[in-house]
Every structure is written in C-alpha cells, then in structure tokens.
Design a protein around this motif. Structure first.
Motif, mmCIF file in Angstrom:
data_model
loop_
_atom_site.group_PDB
_atom_site.id
_atom_site.type_symbol
_atom_site.label_atom_id
_atom_site.label_comp_id
_atom_site.label_asym_id
_atom_site.label_seq_id
_atom_site.Cartn_x
_atom_site.Cartn_y
_atom_site.Cartn_z
ATOM 1 N N GLU A 69 0.832 -1.215 0.000
ATOM 2 C CA GLU A 69 0.000 0.000 0.000
ATOM 3 C C GLU A 69 0.863 1.260 0.000
ATOM 4 O OE1 GLU A 69 -3.261 0.591 -0.380
ATOM 5 O OE2 GLU A 69 -3.476 -1.542 -0.780
ATOM 6 N N ARG A 70 1.919 1.275 0.815
ATOM 7 C CA ARG A 70 2.837 2.434 0.841
ATOM 8 C C ARG A 70 3.498 2.631 -0.519
ATOM 9 N NH1 ARG A 70 4.373 0.103 5.666
ATOM 10 N NH2 ARG A 70 6.314 -0.644 4.751
ATOM 11 N N GLU A 71 3.936 1.536 -1.140
ATOM 12 C CA GLU A 71 4.584 1.637 -2.442
ATOM 13 C C GLU A 71 3.618 2.148 -3.506
ATOM 14 O OE1 GLU A 71 6.232 -2.244 -3.073
ATOM 15 O OE2 GLU A 71 7.854 -1.906 -1.638
ATOM 16 N N ILE A 72 2.370 1.714 -3.453
ATOM 17 C CA ILE A 72 1.367 2.190 -4.415
ATOM 18 C C ILE A 72 1.136 3.678 -4.238
ATOM 19 C CG2 ILE A 72 -1.097 2.076 -5.002
ATOM 20 C CD1 ILE A 72 -0.894 -0.969 -4.521
ATOM 21 N N LEU A 73 1.056 4.151 -2.994
ATOM 22 C CA LEU A 73 0.883 5.590 -2.750
ATOM 23 C C LEU A 73 2.069 6.385 -3.281
ATOM 24 C CD1 LEU A 73 -0.638 5.524 0.858
ATOM 25 C CD2 LEU A 73 -1.807 6.105 -1.285
ATOM 26 N N GLU A 74 3.283 5.864 -3.105
ATOM 27 C CA GLU A 74 4.473 6.542 -3.627
ATOM 28 C C GLU A 74 4.436 6.610 -5.149
ATOM 29 O OE1 GLU A 74 8.113 4.830 -2.138
ATOM 30 O OE2 GLU A 74 7.322 4.784 -0.089
ATOM 31 N N ILE A 75 4.043 5.517 -5.782
ATOM 32 C CA ILE A 75 3.957 5.485 -7.245
ATOM 33 C C ILE A 75 2.894 6.452 -7.733
ATOM 34 C CG2 ILE A 75 3.272 4.028 -9.204
ATOM 35 C CD1 ILE A 75 4.612 1.684 -7.636
ATOM 36 N N ASP A 76 1.744 6.486 -7.068
ATOM 37 C CA ASP A 76 0.686 7.415 -7.450
ATOM 38 C C ASP A 76 1.158 8.859 -7.325
ATOM 39 O OD1 ASP A 76 -1.036 5.362 -8.074
ATOM 40 O OD2 ASP A 76 -2.135 5.455 -6.169
ATOM 41 N N ALA A 77 1.915 9.162 -6.266
ATOM 42 C CA ALA A 77 2.436 10.519 -6.082
ATOM 43 C C ALA A 77 3.408 10.882 -7.199
ATOM 44 C CB ALA A 77 3.118 10.645 -4.714
ATOM 45 N N LEU A 78 4.258 9.942 -7.591
ATOM 46 C CA LEU A 78 5.191 10.196 -8.693
ATOM 47 C C LEU A 78 4.443 10.402 -10.008
ATOM 48 C CD1 LEU A 78 7.980 7.581 -7.882
ATOM 49 C CD2 LEU A 78 8.198 10.070 -7.789
ATOM 50 N N ARG A 79 3.421 9.615 -10.239
ATOM 51 C CA ARG A 79 2.629 9.767 -11.466
ATOM 52 C C ARG A 79 1.922 11.116 -11.502
ATOM 53 N NH1 ARG A 79 -0.009 3.766 -11.759
ATOM 54 N NH2 ARG A 79 1.723 2.769 -12.828
ATOM 55 N N ALA A 80 1.445 11.570 -10.347
ATOM 56 C CA ALA A 80 0.737 12.854 -10.286
ATOM 57 C C ALA A 80 1.682 14.004 -10.629
ATOM 58 C CB ALA A 80 0.136 13.055 -8.898
ATOM 59 N N ARG A 81 2.956 13.860 -10.268
ATOM 60 C CA ARG A 81 3.933 14.916 -10.578
ATOM 61 C C ARG A 81 4.360 14.902 -12.038
ATOM 62 N NH1 ARG A 81 8.059 13.622 -6.073
ATOM 63 N NH2 ARG A 81 9.390 13.597 -7.897
ATOM 64 N N ALA A 82 4.219 13.768 -12.701
ATOM 65 C CA ALA A 82 4.630 13.648 -14.100
ATOM 66 C C ALA A 82 3.657 14.426 -14.976
ATOM 67 C CB ALA A 82 4.661 12.184 -14.516
ATOM 68 N N LYS A 83 4.185 15.065 -16.002
ATOM 69 C CA LYS A 83 3.359 15.866 -16.886
ATOM 70 C C LYS A 83 3.307 15.220 -18.269
ATOM 71 C CE LYS A 83 3.905 20.204 -14.505
ATOM 72 N NZ LYS A 83 3.953 19.785 -13.234
ATOM 73 N N GLY A 84 2.693 14.074 -18.362
ATOM 74 C CA GLY A 84 2.572 13.402 -19.650
ATOM 75 C C GLY A 84 3.782 12.542 -19.952
ATOM 76 N N PHE A 85 3.835 12.098 -21.186
ATOM 77 C CA PHE A 85 4.902 11.218 -21.619
ATOM 78 C C PHE A 85 5.942 11.995 -22.400
ATOM 79 C CE2 PHE A 85 1.182 8.500 -21.181
ATOM 80 C CZ PHE A 85 1.688 7.487 -20.381
#
Length: 98
Positions: free
Chosen positions: A67-83
């Motif tokens: 669960e912690r790892e998924i939250l970290e990944i979601d946070a990183l994805r939210a900071r990403a601005k597209g591909f």
C-alpha cells in the motif's frame, strides 16, 4: 492428529537435529515429491521450507508495504506531466553529458 516436535543438539555435528513424530503420511509424500522435484533430500527440503516460512513477511506487513509503495507510485505519477518523446529523452541525455 498430534505431531510432536523434539529438537536436540548433537554433540559431534555442531548442528541441531529435529525429530518429527506422527508425521501424516500425506504430508510425508508431499515432502518427498517436492524434494525430488527440487533435487534435494527430504531433510534438505524440510530445511528449505522451514527457512522460507520463517523469513517470509507476514501478510499484514506485506500488504502495508505494498500500500505504501502504491501511494508513492501514485504521487510520482501525479507529478509527471505526460509522456516524453524519444527526441525529448535523447535531448535530456545530451544535456546531462554537457
């Protein structure tokens, strides 16, 4: 069915010995099959399985970590601005080498 476990230390070998009494026949057969499949003796197979059982995370700890790892990944994805395009990646590589 009751299974008695007795552990005692061998004087000469320096390693503990475990005697298992009243081992159900089906369990013994399963251990023999697994040992054969893994090219081990039954003794080696039992040691491997006990070691694995002792070192595995318990289910609650593993789920919490996931669960912690998924939250970290979601946070990183939210900071990403597209591909990034291949050209943008190559440009970033060139800039990093300059």
């Amino acid at each position: 069915m009751r299974v008695d476990l007795i552990a005692f230390c061998c004087q000469n070998a320096g390693m503990a010995t475990l005697t298992i009494r009243n081992l159900p026949e089906q369990l013994h057969e399963t251990l023999k099959l697994r040992a054969k499949r893994n090219h081990r003796s039954v003794n080696q197979q039992v040691i491997a399985e006990l070691s694995l059982a002792i070192t595995q995370e318990n289910l609650a700890e593993r789920n919490a970590r996931v669960e912690r790892e998924i939250l970290e990944i979601d946070a990183l994805r939210a900071r990403a601005k597209g591909f990034l395009t291949a050209e943008q990646i190559d440009e970033a590589k060139r800039e990093g080498r300059a």
